[in-house]
Design an enzyme around this catalytic site. Sequence first.
Site, PDB file in Angstrom:
ATOM      1  N   HIS A   1       2.592  -0.847   5.329  1.00 18.85           N
ATOM      2  CA  HIS A   1       3.585  -0.881   4.254  1.00 18.85           C
ATOM      3  C   HIS A   1       4.450   0.377   4.421  1.00 18.85           C
ATOM      4  O   HIS A   1       4.535   1.209   3.536  1.00 18.85           O
ATOM      5  CB  HIS A   1       2.900  -0.957   2.886  1.00 18.85           C
ATOM      6  CG  HIS A   1       3.762  -1.454   1.768  1.00 18.85           C
ATOM      7  ND1 HIS A   1       3.416  -2.519   0.960  1.00 18.85           N
ATOM      8  CD2 HIS A   1       4.964  -1.040   1.310  1.00 18.85           C
ATOM      9  CE1 HIS A   1       4.350  -2.725   0.046  1.00 18.85           C
ATOM     10  NE2 HIS A   1       5.314  -1.824   0.234  1.00 18.85           N
TER      11      HIS A   1
ATOM     12  N   GLU B   1       7.049  -6.870   4.432  1.00 25.42           N
ATOM     13  CA  GLU B   1       8.509  -6.869   4.483  1.00 25.42           C
ATOM     14  C   GLU B   1       9.053  -6.198   5.744  1.00 25.42           C
ATOM     15  O   GLU B   1       9.712  -5.149   5.667  1.00 25.42           O
ATOM     16  CB  GLU B   1       9.091  -6.196   3.231  1.00 25.42           C
ATOM     17  CG  GLU B   1       8.624  -6.841   1.938  1.00 25.42           C
ATOM     18  CD  GLU B   1       9.205  -6.190   0.686  1.00 25.42           C
ATOM     19  OE1 GLU B   1       9.855  -5.132   0.802  1.00 25.42           O
ATOM     20  OE2 GLU B   1       9.004  -6.739  -0.408  1.00 25.42           O
TER      21      GLU B   1
ATOM     22  N   TYR C   1      11.723 -11.464  -6.024  1.00 26.31           N
ATOM     23  CA  TYR C   1      12.133 -10.708  -7.213  1.00 26.31           C
ATOM     24  C   TYR C   1      13.320 -11.307  -7.948  1.00 26.31           C
ATOM     25  O   TYR C   1      13.406 -11.206  -9.151  1.00 26.31           O
ATOM     26  CB  TYR C   1      12.489  -9.258  -6.833  1.00 26.31           C
ATOM     27  CG  TYR C   1      11.266  -8.434  -6.525  1.00 26.31           C
ATOM     28  CD1 TYR C   1      10.608  -7.732  -7.518  1.00 26.31           C
ATOM     29  CD2 TYR C   1      10.747  -8.394  -5.239  1.00 26.31           C
ATOM     30  CE1 TYR C   1       9.465  -6.990  -7.249  1.00 26.31           C
ATOM     31  CE2 TYR C   1       9.604  -7.664  -4.946  1.00 26.31           C
ATOM     32  CZ  TYR C   1       8.963  -6.959  -5.965  1.00 26.31           C
ATOM     33  OH  TYR C   1       7.827  -6.243  -5.685  1.00 26.31           O
TER      34      TYR C   1
ATOM     35  N   GLU D   1       4.136 -10.338  -4.129  1.00 32.33           N
ATOM     36  CA  GLU D   1       4.809  -9.411  -5.051  1.00 32.33           C
ATOM     37  C   GLU D   1       5.784 -10.196  -5.901  1.00 32.33           C
ATOM     38  O   GLU D   1       6.464 -11.110  -5.410  1.00 32.33           O
ATOM     39  CB  GLU D   1       5.616  -8.340  -4.301  1.00 32.33           C
ATOM     40  CG  GLU D   1       4.792  -7.305  -3.602  1.00 32.33           C
ATOM     41  CD  GLU D   1       5.646  -6.229  -2.924  1.00 32.33           C
ATOM     42  OE1 GLU D   1       6.799  -5.990  -3.363  1.00 32.33           O
ATOM     43  OE2 GLU D   1       5.156  -5.637  -1.955  1.00 32.33           O
TER      44      GLU D   1
HETATM   45  O1  IFM Z   1       8.250  -1.187  -4.423  1.00 31.49           O
HETATM   46  C1  IFM Z   1       8.656  -2.194  -3.551  1.00 31.49           C
HETATM   47  C2  IFM Z   1       7.547  -2.541  -2.585  1.00 31.49           C
HETATM   48  O2  IFM Z   1       7.120  -1.448  -1.875  1.00 31.49           O
HETATM   49  C3  IFM Z   1       8.044  -3.567  -1.595  1.00 31.49           C
HETATM   50  N1  IFM Z   1       8.643  -4.704  -2.256  1.00 31.49           N
HETATM   51  C4  IFM Z   1       9.603  -4.442  -3.297  1.00 31.49           C
HETATM   52  C5  IFM Z   1       9.050  -3.443  -4.296  1.00 31.49           C
HETATM   53  C6  IFM Z   1      10.088  -3.173  -5.398  1.00 31.49           C
HETATM   54  O3  IFM Z   1      11.255  -2.681  -4.842  1.00 31.49           O
END
Ligand code: IFM
Length: 451
Positions: free
Chosen positions: A120, A165, A299, A358
């Site tokens: 990460h 990501e 998101y 996420e």
């Molecule tokens: O905080 C980040 C995370 O590390 C990776 N995905 C998006 C999140 C919010 O921006």
Amino acid sequence: MTLSFPKDFVWGAATASYQIEGAWDEDGKSESIWDRFAHTPGKILNGDTGDVACDHYHRWRDDVQLMRDLGLNAYRFSIAWPRILPAGRGAVNQRGLDFYNRLVDELLEQNITPYVTLYHWDLPQVLEDAGGWAVRDTAQAFAEYADVVSRALGDRVKNWFTHNEPFCAAFLGYQMGVHAPGVTDWHKAIVASHHLLLSHGWAMPIIRQNSADAQAGIVLNVGFNMPATNRREDLDAVRFGDGFVHRWFLDPLFGRHYPADMVDAYCANGFLPKGMSFVQADDLAAISAPMDFLGVNYYRRSIMSQPTASDGTPSHEEIRLPDSEYTEMGWEVYPDGLYQLLCRLHFEYRPAKIFITENGASYADAPDAQGVIDDTRRIDYLRGHLTAAHRAIQAGVPLAGYFYWSLMDNFEWAYGYSERFGIVWIDYATQQRILKASARWYADVIRRNGL
Ligand code: IFM
């Protein structure tokens, strides 16, 4: 109306090493690219760093207790590569491994299933100094690192994500320069994206070999894009945005080549002077190693329009709708996009299983005089997205679990501590943890396995 989720649905929360651990130079850990980047003046809002963050490195036991109190049955966290292999490869730092050994043991003790992300974004700086993800050897170093970690934890950890990501690691890090290592070079970013994917492909069989019956996959950031109008330019912006962020990763992972329209666009813009010569004979076969699941970070929706004045570089503008709702990141709250996205991934790519790895919202709601944090907007966000996830399951999407981002407020990369995504409030001055109303609401969802 009651919405029940399938039996065995996984309910979790997610974090990442650099964002919560702190202890940036303790117990033999070496410098990561994020340590270097955050220590460079002007890179992070307010000069914030992850040096201490949520001090999770020292408070992990209390944090696991918090997870238990919430009833989480899974926890997704990442491993800091420079804690394990301070020189990037070679000698193993046992103290670093022991931290994760203890964490995994405690999670299992509390009946919380660990979901481990190997990368990460905190690459050992020493590997960046040797060229970082823009050099092929870093993919080899990642495979060695995956071997060390999966050997050490693989008897107890059975769910693995190679990368989180890779789009962000490659393009925010090497093209836009807003993330570590802060490079602004299209060519390097494109090559880096290939090496990230290649390292994923090389790590998959290693994980399977070291961790009996393990399930493994990758986590991608995938959104939902729409054109601002049906002008040709806006449709092109959506197609480019989709190719840039989504198809460039999804297509090779699911056995197709890199998308031809994107290769053409990159060549036309002079980003690939020697074409795709960095892709070697067996690379695509390695990258498309079958995965047990795909992790999806969703998101928001983006409404895209081609800027009228363009300097030739592919780009787009995002339109903000006056009547829509936005989180404090400026991201539109659009739960239906999650439904659309899950259906698209299922019908276009057919992953064996999907996890929402996420999903979450940044709102700064703070404790009131009684210490209560009434983050109603986050509850609404959660309710909307869980309802959309439920609809997707009804439509046949093999969705196996949901991880809220994030368990606790933390270091939000270039925004430092100014953005708060947690269902648990962190008082950074005292390191006190306070459950927000959303944490209690989520705990109730987990208890009922539905809403
Ligand atoms: O905080 C980040 C995370 O590390 C990776 N995905 C998006 C999140 C919010 O921006």
